[in-house]
Design an enzyme around this catalytic site. Sequence first.
Site, PDB file in Angstrom:
ATOM      1  N   ASP A  36       1.242   2.522   4.111  1.00 24.06           N
ATOM      2  CA  ASP A  36       2.307   1.693   3.856  1.00 24.06           C
ATOM      3  C   ASP A  36       3.070   1.204   5.244  1.00 24.06           C
ATOM      4  OD1 ASP A  36       4.217   1.049   0.984  1.00 24.06           O
ATOM      5  OD2 ASP A  36       4.922   0.442   2.792  1.00 24.06           O
ATOM      6  N   VAL A  58      -1.989  -3.687   7.059  1.00 24.43           N
ATOM      7  CA  VAL A  58      -3.245  -3.978   6.572  1.00 24.43           C
ATOM      8  C   VAL A  58      -4.054  -4.900   7.099  1.00 24.43           C
ATOM      9  CG1 VAL A  58      -2.663  -2.769   4.157  1.00 24.43           C
ATOM     10  CG2 VAL A  58      -2.277  -5.313   4.638  1.00 24.43           C
ATOM     11  N   CYS A  84      -2.604  -2.314  -2.914  1.00 25.76           N
ATOM     12  CA  CYS A  84      -1.454  -2.773  -3.289  1.00 25.76           C
ATOM     13  C   CYS A  84      -0.682  -3.506  -2.512  1.00 25.76           C
ATOM     14  CB  CYS A  84      -0.761  -1.624  -4.116  1.00 25.76           C
ATOM     15  SG  CYS A  84      -1.626  -1.024  -5.635  1.00 25.76           S
ATOM     16  N   TYR A 159       2.163 -17.895  -1.786  1.00 27.53           N
ATOM     17  CA  TYR A 159       1.702 -16.657  -2.490  1.00 27.53           C
ATOM     18  C   TYR A 159       0.376 -16.723  -3.620  1.00 27.53           C
ATOM     19  CZ  TYR A 159       2.626 -12.679  -5.680  1.00 27.53           C
ATOM     20  OH  TYR A 159       2.546 -11.176  -6.347  1.00 27.53           O
TER      21      TYR A 159
END
Length: 253
Positions: A36, A58, A84, A159
């Site tokens: 994370d 990421v 995720c 998005y």
Amino acid sequence: MKLEQTAAIVTGGGSGLGRATAQALAARGARVAVLDLNADAAREVASAIGGVAAPCDVADPASAEASLAVAAAAHGPARILVNCAGIGIAKRVVGKDGPQPLADFEKVVRVNLLGTFNMLRLAAAAMTALDPLEDGERGVVVSTASVAAFEGQVGQAAYSASKAGIVGMTLPIARELAGFGIRVNVIAPGLFATPLLKTLPEEVQRALGASIPFPSRLGEASEFAALAVHMVENRFLNGETVRLDGALRLPPR
């Protein structure tokens, strides 16, 4: 794929859907690395489930490689990757102040789409070197899209584009990696009771839940996690995007 003692990686594992997925995998015996951007949140989850934590951007190749190295050092080569990590920015293409800043669109696509691909490419490359298991399986990747990939609302151009990209790349990647015994699937969740959504007023949350045909409530993170676990365990599920939305179809606004 059997989860017992199998090394797994969950990005965005410090909260929300990622946290629930990390918990579910660990509960079934997997050795979970929690990645994370929020290092403290990752450590908290990892400590609770007996896993290992690593800070990770990421979309940054060096950061991703470093976090995967931490995971491998602790648990060995990972056979499971669940993506995720993601962000969202709600802005109109043309607003009161003129056109949407290109940097806003770029940031969402960078984290959601490029970040997902970055983690997938690195994890899959390592999986190809592993010994095959039953049915010749070497690994499995589960990524997170959204129902907005199909019915994006006003203000969701960035998005929706990023999540549609995740859906669009899944089948060709699954076909390519099939030769190595690596499966690739996607979950497209609808409205879920994540920490971000829970910041909305109670009446707004109730109204959103009531808009879902059945069950008429917000999804629970544990329900997302249960589907992710099933995708890992079911060896015949490959190249697929599964909506998890209670039959919801998003209106324009």
